[in-house]
Design a protein around this motif. Structure first.
Motif, PDB file in Angstrom:
ATOM      1  N   THR A 136     -10.812  -8.236 -19.162  1.00  0.00           N
ATOM      2  CA  THR A 136      -9.513  -7.566 -19.240  1.00  0.00           C
ATOM      3  C   THR A 136      -8.832  -7.857 -20.570  1.00  0.00           C
ATOM      4  O   THR A 136      -8.174  -6.990 -21.145  1.00  0.00           O
ATOM      5  N   MET A 167      -3.976 -14.072 -10.308  1.00  0.00           N
ATOM      6  CA  MET A 167      -5.297 -14.110  -9.678  1.00  0.00           C
ATOM      7  C   MET A 167      -5.351 -15.147  -8.563  1.00  0.00           C
ATOM      8  O   MET A 167      -6.091 -14.992  -7.605  1.00  0.00           O
ATOM      9  N   ASP A 168      -4.580 -16.210  -8.692  1.00  0.00           N
ATOM     10  CA  ASP A 168      -4.554 -17.275  -7.688  1.00  0.00           C
ATOM     11  C   ASP A 168      -3.413 -17.001  -6.703  1.00  0.00           C
ATOM     12  O   ASP A 168      -2.457 -17.765  -6.598  1.00  0.00           O
ATOM     13  N   GLN A 175     -13.575 -14.057 -10.945  1.00  0.00           N
ATOM     14  CA  GLN A 175     -12.231 -13.701 -11.393  1.00  0.00           C
ATOM     15  C   GLN A 175     -12.042 -14.078 -12.866  1.00  0.00           C
ATOM     16  O   GLN A 175     -11.432 -13.327 -13.634  1.00  0.00           O
ATOM     17  N   TYR A 176     -12.555 -15.225 -13.240  1.00  0.00           N
ATOM     18  CA  TYR A 176     -12.469 -15.695 -14.622  1.00  0.00           C
ATOM     19  C   TYR A 176     -13.155 -14.715 -15.568  1.00  0.00           C
ATOM     20  O   TYR A 176     -12.591 -14.312 -16.593  1.00  0.00           O
ATOM     21  N   ILE A 200      -9.254 -20.409  -9.597  1.00  0.00           N
ATOM     22  CA  ILE A 200      -9.764 -19.058  -9.390  1.00  0.00           C
ATOM     23  C   ILE A 200     -11.284 -19.141  -9.378  1.00  0.00           C
ATOM     24  O   ILE A 200     -11.859 -20.167  -9.762  1.00  0.00           O
ATOM     25  N   MET A 222      -1.121 -14.777 -15.942  1.00  0.00           N
ATOM     26  CA  MET A 222      -2.343 -14.066 -15.548  1.00  0.00           C
ATOM     27  C   MET A 222      -3.112 -14.866 -14.503  1.00  0.00           C
ATOM     28  O   MET A 222      -3.577 -14.325 -13.501  1.00  0.00           O
ATOM     29  N   PHE A 223      -3.224 -16.170 -14.730  1.00  0.00           N
ATOM     30  CA  PHE A 223      -3.923 -17.045 -13.792  1.00  0.00           C
ATOM     31  C   PHE A 223      -3.234 -17.011 -12.425  1.00  0.00           C
ATOM     32  O   PHE A 223      -3.881 -16.894 -11.388  1.00  0.00           O
ATOM     33  N   GLU A 234     -13.802 -11.560 -15.068  1.00  0.00           N
ATOM     34  CA  GLU A 234     -13.044 -10.301 -15.101  1.00  0.00           C
ATOM     35  C   GLU A 234     -11.794 -10.438 -15.968  1.00  0.00           C
ATOM     36  O   GLU A 234     -11.409  -9.505 -16.670  1.00  0.00           O
ATOM     37  N   ALA A 235     -11.141 -11.596 -15.914  1.00  0.00           N
ATOM     38  CA  ALA A 235      -9.954 -11.830 -16.739  1.00  0.00           C
ATOM     39  C   ALA A 235     -10.319 -11.784 -18.220  1.00  0.00           C
ATOM     40  O   ALA A 235      -9.599 -11.177 -19.023  1.00  0.00           O
TER      41      ALA A 235
END
Length: 129
Positions: free
Chosen positions: A93, A74-75, A86-87, A82, A70-71, A89-90
């Motif tokens: 999610t 995003m990266d 973004q963190y 990130i 997942m990381f 939002e993760a």
């Protein structure tokens, strides 16, 4: 009269965080797709109880390899971090709370921090039951 009963019902569900519990249990069912769903749910709830008593681990939908993947999604530039946005939002999610996050908007989150914090949030999500 019916409206008052309905309101009490909603308050009860919110107070005991039943919608969140059902969401988590449903996610585990869909992820694992066990042949015997009732027995699986009983085992999950027993592991939540054991985790709360410090006698075992809480059930976990995402392991380290899933969090790493997942990381990395995003990266996309491979920078090794990130953004705070973004963190957050993760976490959303994953169905996890973003309460108590104190990072600035321009802060960067490394893979290790992401995994550590996401795991902590996952444990917190089960510990409330």
């Amino acid at each position: 009269m019916a409206a008052a009963g309905e309101q009490r019902g909603r308050e009860y569900l919110e107070r005991h965080r039943i919608p969140e519990l059902l969401h988590s249990l449903g996610a585990l069912l869909l992820y694992h797709r066990p042949e015997r769903p009732r027995e699986f749910l009983i085992q999950v709830l027993e592991s939540v109880k054991a985790g709360k008593l410090g006698e075992g681990k809480y059930p976990c939908l995402m392991d380290d390899s899933n969090l790493t993947a997942m990381f990395e999604m995003m990266d996309v530039a491979g920078q090794g971090y990130i953004t705070s946005a973004q963190y957050k939002e993760a976490l959303k999610t994953l169905g996890l709370s973003t309460e108590g996050l104190h990072s600035e908007d321009d802060a960067t989150i490394t893979l290790d921090t992401f995994k550590e914090e996401a795991n902590k949030k996952m444990l917190e999500s089960w510990a409330i039951y």
